[in-house]
Scaffold this motif. Structure first.
Motif, PDB file in Angstrom:
ATOM      1  N   THR A 133       0.818  -1.216   0.000  1.00 49.76           N
ATOM      2  CA  THR A 133       0.000   0.000   0.000  1.00 49.76           C
ATOM      3  C   THR A 133       0.849   1.262   0.000  1.00 49.76           C
ATOM      4  O   THR A 133       0.356   2.326  -0.359  1.00 49.76           O
ATOM      5  CB  THR A 133      -0.977   0.034   1.200  1.00 49.76           C
ATOM      6  N   GLU A 135       2.951   1.987  -2.058  1.00 48.88           N
ATOM      7  CA  GLU A 135       3.091   2.355  -3.466  1.00 48.88           C
ATOM      8  C   GLU A 135       1.873   3.125  -3.981  1.00 48.88           C
ATOM      9  O   GLU A 135       1.902   3.661  -5.080  1.00 48.88           O
ATOM     10  CB  GLU A 135       3.288   1.100  -4.330  1.00 48.88           C
ATOM     11  N   LEU A 136       0.788   3.164  -3.200  1.00 50.43           N
ATOM     12  CA  LEU A 136      -0.441   3.814  -3.641  1.00 50.43           C
ATOM     13  C   LEU A 136      -0.410   5.319  -3.417  1.00 50.43           C
ATOM     14  O   LEU A 136       0.356   5.816  -2.587  1.00 50.43           O
ATOM     15  CB  LEU A 136      -1.647   3.239  -2.871  1.00 50.43           C
ATOM     16  N   LYS A 137      -1.290   6.015  -4.127  1.00 52.48           N
ATOM     17  CA  LYS A 137      -1.475   7.442  -3.880  1.00 52.48           C
ATOM     18  C   LYS A 137      -2.073   7.587  -2.490  1.00 52.48           C
ATOM     19  O   LYS A 137      -2.798   6.703  -2.015  1.00 52.48           O
ATOM     20  CB  LYS A 137      -2.422   8.042  -4.927  1.00 52.48           C
ATOM     21  N   GLN A 140      -5.832   6.861  -2.103  1.00 52.97           N
ATOM     22  CA  GLN A 140      -6.122   5.435  -2.299  1.00 52.97           C
ATOM     23  C   GLN A 140      -5.682   4.640  -1.078  1.00 52.97           C
ATOM     24  O   GLN A 140      -6.385   3.746  -0.616  1.00 52.97           O
ATOM     25  CB  GLN A 140      -5.402   4.909  -3.542  1.00 52.97           C
ATOM     26  N   ARG A 141      -4.513   4.979  -0.538  1.00 52.48           N
ATOM     27  CA  ARG A 141      -3.974   4.261   0.609  1.00 52.48           C
ATOM     28  C   ARG A 141      -4.902   4.395   1.809  1.00 52.48           C
ATOM     29  O   ARG A 141      -5.174   3.414   2.512  1.00 52.48           O
ATOM     30  CB  ARG A 141      -2.571   4.773   0.949  1.00 52.48           C
ATOM     31  N   VAL A 144      -7.825   2.060   1.344  1.00 53.64           N
ATOM     32  CA  VAL A 144      -7.428   0.654   1.513  1.00 53.64           C
ATOM     33  C   VAL A 144      -7.169   0.350   2.983  1.00 53.64           C
ATOM     34  O   VAL A 144      -7.557  -0.709   3.485  1.00 53.64           O
ATOM     35  CB  VAL A 144      -6.196   0.324   0.640  1.00 53.64           C
ATOM     36  N   ARG A 171     -11.878   5.074  -5.532  1.00 48.58           N
ATOM     37  CA  ARG A 171     -10.512   5.010  -4.993  1.00 48.58           C
ATOM     38  C   ARG A 171     -10.113   3.571  -4.686  1.00 48.58           C
ATOM     39  O   ARG A 171      -8.969   3.168  -4.926  1.00 48.58           O
ATOM     40  CB  ARG A 171     -10.395   5.868  -3.735  1.00 48.58           C
ATOM     41  N   ALA A 175      -7.142   1.603  -6.427  1.00 46.60           N
ATOM     42  CA  ALA A 175      -6.095   1.017  -5.582  1.00 46.60           C
ATOM     43  C   ALA A 175      -5.884  -0.455  -5.932  1.00 46.60           C
ATOM     44  O   ALA A 175      -4.745  -0.925  -5.990  1.00 46.60           O
ATOM     45  CB  ALA A 175      -6.467   1.154  -4.104  1.00 46.60           C
ATOM     46  N   ALA A 178      -3.911  -0.593  -9.099  1.00 50.82           N
ATOM     47  CA  ALA A 178      -2.510  -0.230  -8.831  1.00 50.82           C
ATOM     48  C   ALA A 178      -1.791  -1.348  -8.076  1.00 50.82           C
ATOM     49  O   ALA A 178      -0.640  -1.673  -8.392  1.00 50.82           O
ATOM     50  CB  ALA A 178      -2.456   1.078  -8.042  1.00 50.82           C
ATOM     51  N   LEU A 179      -2.450  -1.947  -7.098  1.00 49.37           N
ATOM     52  CA  LEU A 179      -1.836  -3.041  -6.339  1.00 49.37           C
ATOM     53  C   LEU A 179      -1.575  -4.252  -7.236  1.00 49.37           C
ATOM     54  O   LEU A 179      -0.556  -4.932  -7.084  1.00 49.37           O
ATOM     55  CB  LEU A 179      -2.710  -3.444  -5.153  1.00 49.37           C
TER      56      LEU A 179
END
Length: 186
Positions: A133, A135-137, A140-141, A144, A171, A175, A178-179
């Motif tokens: 997580t 690595e997320l914006k 988004q983090r 999550v 979001r 996420a 992205a993950l």
């Protein structure tokens, strides 16, 4: 004694169509009483979700009511036409971007529910999710973290963040994408 349902005759259907054309609301109730279960089963074969099938059925009945003038008895039975109207609507719903978005988000809700009901021994940190997580914006983090680590539902996360539910779903979906990309790289 096993009673078999009495199928409406062509004359019964023709009379029902005439009542619908005359905008008789009792005729629409009769359509629902006689045909709703069969129509819902046909819809459910397409959408594979009982709740969605019920929604599509209600919208399909409205379409039948609004477009009854387009029914042509020369082209087939009234029931067949109604099935076609409802199934075409179900296909439109399944193809709609909104439905695809919600189908993607259902998996998040199911995952959160499964996580809440799973044994206490499972911890997402054991498989390195928390590190991923990072690595997320940031927005988004935080979603999550609330959903996966905070045990919140999407509705609760929306309330805590003070944003609309659709924003939380967007979001969360972003996420996940992205993950998935980060996980493929690792």
């Amino acid at each position: 004694m096993n009673a078999t349902p009495v199928l409406p005759t062509a004359a019964d259907e023709a009379a029902l169509v005439q009542r619908l054309l005359a905008r008789d609301e009792q005729a629409l109730r009769l359509v629902q009483e006689r045909y709703a279960r069969s129509l819902q089963l046909a819809i459910q074969r397409l959408v594979r979700d009982e709740v969605l099938a019920q929604d599509v059925l209600q919208e399909g009945l409205l379409k039948i009511w609004l477009s009854i003038a387009s029914y042509d008895p020369e082209r087939g039975r009234f029931f067949t036409w109604m099935v076609r109207v409802c199934c075409n609507h179900a296909i439109d719903v399944l193809r709609s971007p909104r439905q695809r978005f919600h189908q993607g988000n259902k998996s998040l809700e199911v995952s959160a529910a499964q996580q809440a009901s799973s044994p206490a021994s499972f911890n997402p940190e054991h498989i390195g999710v928390r590190e991923l997580t990072l690595e997320l914006k940031p927005k988004q983090r935080e979603v999550v973290e609330l959903l996966c680590f905070g045990g919140c539902t999407q509705v609760e996360a929306a309330e805590q963040l003070g944003v609309p539910l659709a924003t939380v779903k967007t979001r969360a979906r972003a996420a996940l994408v992205a993950l998935a990309r980060v996980a493929r790289v690792i």
